[in-house]
Design an enzyme around this catalytic site. Structure first.
Site, mmCIF file in Angstrom:
data_model
loop_
_atom_site.group_PDB
_atom_site.id
_atom_site.type_symbol
_atom_site.label_atom_id
_atom_site.label_comp_id
_atom_site.label_asym_id
_atom_site.label_seq_id
_atom_site.Cartn_x
_atom_site.Cartn_y
_atom_site.Cartn_z
ATOM 1 N N TYR A 117 1.038 -1.060 -0.122
ATOM 2 C CA TYR A 117 -0.265 -0.303 0.478
ATOM 3 C C TYR A 117 0.643 1.671 0.206
ATOM 4 C CZ TYR A 117 -3.794 2.956 0.906
ATOM 5 O OH TYR A 117 -5.045 4.194 1.080
ATOM 6 N N GLU A 152 2.291 5.818 -6.742
ATOM 7 C CA GLU A 152 1.011 7.050 -8.055
ATOM 8 C C GLU A 152 1.269 8.494 -7.762
ATOM 9 O OE1 GLU A 152 -3.465 6.545 -7.998
ATOM 10 O OE2 GLU A 152 -2.975 5.654 -7.046
#
Length: 95
Positions: free
Chosen positions: A17, A24
């Site tokens: 995560y 991103e």
């Protein structure tokens, strides 16, 4: 679900995560100069003043703002996943 898969599901996110979020953000920042050129040349998803709606919208500014949404959002979602992990793994151990 077999316990090894359950364990992997609720433990892999601890590494994946933050890695995915950092990737991103980095890719979004890297794409911003290209997006700025696109918006300036084609007015892609952009509405300039004056217009009949008396409203301005700039897609480039929206994308820059979205990057900053990760700052408060990441800790909130990560702590939620940790709570879910604790709940599910403690429940499956007792069974």
């Amino acid at each position: 679900i077999p316990y090894p898969l359950l364990w992997l599901r609720y433990n892999a996110f601890i590494i994946l995560y933050p890695l995915g979020t950092a990737s991103e953000i980095a890719l979004s920042i890297k794409a911003l100069p290209y997006l700025k050129v696109l918006v300036e040349e084609t007015l892609f998803l952009t509405l300039r003043m004056p217009n009949s709606l008396n409203f301005a919208f700039d897609f480039y500014v929206l994308m820059r703002s979205c990057i900053f949404c990760y700052l408060p959002g990441f800790p909130f979602l990560y702590s939620h996943m940790l709570a879910q992990r604790k709940k599910i793994l403690s429940k499956s151990k007792s069974e």
